[in-house]
Design an enzyme around this catalytic site. Structure first.
Site, PDB file in Angstrom:
ATOM      1  N   VAL A 150      38.056 -46.197  71.729  1.00 48.77           N
ATOM      2  CA  VAL A 150      39.074 -46.270  70.682  1.00 48.77           C
ATOM      3  C   VAL A 150      39.017 -45.019  69.810  1.00 48.77           C
ATOM      4  O   VAL A 150      37.952 -44.685  69.268  1.00 48.77           O
ATOM      5  CB  VAL A 150      38.850 -47.522  69.805  1.00 48.77           C
ATOM      6  N   CYS A 151      40.147 -44.335  69.710  1.00 47.88           N
ATOM      7  CA  CYS A 151      40.285 -43.174  68.812  1.00 47.88           C
ATOM      8  C   CYS A 151      39.173 -42.158  69.125  1.00 47.88           C
ATOM      9  O   CYS A 151      39.034 -41.729  70.258  1.00 47.88           O
ATOM     10  CB  CYS A 151      40.269 -43.653  67.359  1.00 47.88           C
ATOM     11  N   GLN A 152      38.362 -41.802  68.136  1.00 46.97           N
ATOM     12  CA  GLN A 152      37.266 -40.854  68.380  1.00 46.97           C
ATOM     13  C   GLN A 152      36.295 -41.415  69.425  1.00 46.97           C
ATOM     14  O   GLN A 152      35.715 -40.663  70.218  1.00 46.97           O
ATOM     15  CB  GLN A 152      36.542 -40.613  67.048  1.00 46.97           C
ATOM     16  N   GLY A 154      37.201 -43.026  71.908  1.00 45.37           N
ATOM     17  CA  GLY A 154      37.853 -42.723  73.182  1.00 45.37           C
ATOM     18  C   GLY A 154      37.541 -41.311  73.630  1.00 45.37           C
ATOM     19  O   GLY A 154      37.314 -41.056  74.820  1.00 45.37           O
ATOM     20  N   MET A 174      42.367 -45.846  73.941  1.00 39.96           N
ATOM     21  CA  MET A 174      43.363 -46.329  72.976  1.00 39.96           C
ATOM     22  C   MET A 174      43.462 -45.334  71.826  1.00 39.96           C
ATOM     23  O   MET A 174      42.430 -44.952  71.253  1.00 39.96           O
ATOM     24  CB  MET A 174      42.946 -47.698  72.407  1.00 39.96           C
TER      25      MET A 174
END
Lengths: 364, 273
Positions: A150-152, A154, A174
């Site tokens: 997720v985000c960072q 990811g 994501m």
């Protein structure tokens, strides 16, 4: 402005009305109690330093034949707390996944303190994350598992996946930035001239509060003022349920419950990823090993939000051309960076999309 | 509950005028000078430093004068060995006192002089550290003022956009609803504010200015740390720099232990096979 100015009396009247509603809203707000966070039962199954790996208890209502065989490990960002993934009963990606038969593990990176200021990218990508992956592989007795970043988080999973592709069956990202230099990326523009070496030298770890101030200043009128005015007005509405207030307070808790960032990791992330765009350019090295996204050959699902002001879609979309996966899918979510977890639409779409995509590839 | 309704004419204009007035008072360039308030820039810092030097200098000289008078009391009149020194001290003290009473202009000149002199003597290092701290603070305050000016401009332009939007609504009265209450006007202001800010925030000049301010804040913090660490060392208390050294050493040791453990495991594996 003198009282004789045209309109001053009317202005005073409408201002008073406005302030009265605000005051009534404040009175209602004063009666609000504490909010609870999280909805799904989980157990800590592995810890290392301040990192904790949780396993969520599988849903008992899912028949064994409907379960996804390969467990899913979620790697959240370092910037906020991972309970966003399971905020409350009706706003929980994890609950949605459990209900669809997915076996979910979640990494909680913890709150770094002064002793962690030299934690570096390789600690996260080559130590903590691999150890969590290996634990899940061992616990599930599977050579390869599913990984969702997720985000960072990811971005870190992409590094890991490129370095250890043989340990992953499927990869999901994501709202994950890959290209940090697209024109819409305001954070990158702001970071461009910042002396990050001096910053980390001066502050050690980078304060979560300071980062919050930065994020809020991306949309200062809305995030410092309007959302609170809206809340106070809503509290005057007899149709507004207590649940709406609780949701708001829970979100406030999540937004501002921000861990400090380990100094060296922050320095490297800002320099190598944000300023130098090395992940996209193929020049990133972690612990002396080159991160080549073409090494990511497992099935890959890239989910991004079309109204994301933190990680604009243009930062996530290039992944398709950079990866070596021949089974690359995308999901465009019509919403923002946070709405993708908590909005009603997200509850209907995202768990379905992820669980369905995993199930299709579970036995291949 | 009812809210005031209005056709969106005079009270809206009155609100815009009110906002402009507030901006003028609060943040627009030149407002501080007009109100006669002290500027937030560096000269105040130097003035404060100058005042401290004056106070310290006077106390120092008074001490010497008392010493000289006591010494002179033990000698025959007119044969005071320290008489010449006493006169000099009096002259110096007069100068210091004059500087203090000559008003702000003289103090400022003195402070400017101090700020340009190389640091000297026993307190050389401390003086230099404090001077660097004050310079960093002045730089930070200057840039902060610049950023405030930009924000004030954003708000000013937002008001212009609000006015334009209201004119447009009036022109298209049939197609667009007018502003009916304060909250609608507020929401329009927020919308316009975000539009103006988005343009400014993406500009290279704003990105540079914001980063410059951030970098100045970092330098200020580093200077503060330097002064504080000097004080901590004076009391034999641990400093952050020392902790950093310890943490670095621990990290290196940990890495070496991990490497040795891996080598040991590999060697054992080889033995077994």
């Amino acid at each position: 402005m003198s009282e004789s100015t045209p309109g001053s009396a009317e202005l005073a009247a409408v201002t008073n009305d406005f302030m009265r509603r605000m005051s009534q809203g404040l009175a209602a707000l004063a009666n609000a109690g504490d909010v609870t966070i999280g909805s799904s039962a989980k157990d800590a199954v592995f810890t290392e330093d301040k990192v904790t790996l949780y396993r969520y208890r599988p849903s008992e209502v899912v028949a064994p034949e409907n379960r996804v065989r390969t467990p899913l490990l979620i790697s959240y960002a370092l910037v906020n707390r991972p309970y966003m993934m399971d905020l409350q009963t009706d706003r929980s990606l994890i609950r949605g996944l459990l209900q669809r038969g997915v076996d979910v593990y979640l990494i909680d990176w913890g709150y770094p303190d002064g002793a962690d200021r030299y934690l570096a990218l390789e600690d996260y990508v080559l130590r903590y994350l691999p150890h969590c992956v290996d634990f899940v592989r061992q616990a599930s007795q599977q050579d390869r598992i599913n990984l969702l970043g997720v985000c960072q988080g990811g971005t870190m999973t992409l590094c890991y996946a490129a370095l250890h592709p043989q340990r992953l069956r499927n990869l999901i990202t994501m709202v994950t930035p890959v290209d940090f230099h697209t024109p819409e990326n305001l954070l990158t523009k702001w970071a461009k001239h910042v002396d990050v070496d001096a910053l980390v030298a001066a502050t050690g770890n980078v304060s979560g509060d300071a980062l919050n101030a930065l994020f809020v200043s991306l949309m200062p009128f809305r995030l410092n003022s309007q959302k609170y005015v809206d809340l106070l007005h809503q509290l005057n509405d007899p149709d507004t349920s207590g649940a709406a207030l609780e949701n708001f307070l829970r979100m406030e808790k999540w937004i501002f419950d921000s861990p400090d960032q380990a100094g060296e990791m922050f320095r490297q992330f800002l320099t190598l990823f944000v300023k130098q765009n090395r992940l996209k350019d193929g020049t990133l090295e972690v612990g002396g090993r080159k991160v080549d996204l073409k090494q990511i050959t497992m099935p890959l699902l890239n989910i991004y939000a079309m109204q994301d002001h933190l990680v604009p879609p243009s930062a996530s979309k290039p992944l398709g051309e950079l990866t070596g996966s021949s089974d690359y899918s995308t999901h465009e979510f019509q919403g923002g960076h946070i709405g993708i977890y908590v909005s009603g639409t997200a509850q209907r779409q995202i768990p379905d999309r992820i669980a369905g995509w995993l199930r299709e590839r579970d036995r291949s | 509950m009812t809210e005031s309704k209005n056709d969106g004419s005079d009270w809206i204009q009155a609100w815009i005028q009110q906002q402009r007035e507030q901006l003028r008072r609060a943040g627009m360039p030149g407002a501080d000078a007009a109100s006669g308030e002290k500027s937030a820039g560096g000269p105040d810092q130097y003035r404060d430093l100058g005042m401290r030097w004056l106070e310290a200098g006077q106390a120092y000289l008074q001490g010497w004068q008392q010493f000289a008078q006591r010494s002179a009391g033990g000698s025959a009149a007119g044969e005071t060995p320290l008489k010449f020194g006493e006169e000099m001290l009096n002259a110096w003290q007069g100068t210091w006192a004059g500087a203090a009473s000559a008003g702000e202009g003289a103090t400022r000149q003195f402070a400017d002089l101090i700020s340009r002199l190389p640091a000297l003597g026993l307190a050389r290092e401390q003086t230099e550290a404090w001077r660097e701290l004050l310079a960093a603070q002045a730089e930070y305050q200057h840039l902060e003022q610049e950023l405030r000016t930009v924000w004030a401009k954003v708000q000013t332009e937002a008001l212009v956009m609000v006015e334009a939007a209201i004119r447009e609504r009036r022109a298209k009265q049939d197609a667009m609803p007018g502003i009916e209450d304060y909250r609608e006007l507020y929401n329009l202001w927020v919308e316009c504010g975000e539009k103006v800010f988005a343009q400014v925030a993406h500009s290279e000049s704003y990105c540079k200015l914001q980063a410059q301010l951030g970098n100045a804040a970092i330098r200020l913090k580093l200077r503060q740390q330097a002064v504080l660490e000097r004080a901590l060392k004076h009391f034999d208390l641990p400093t952050r720099s020392e902790l950093n050294t310890v943490h670095k050493q621990m990290r290196e040791l940990r890495e070496r232990v991990a490497t040795l453990e891996a080598q040991l495991a590999a060697a054992r594996g080889e033995e077994r096979s």
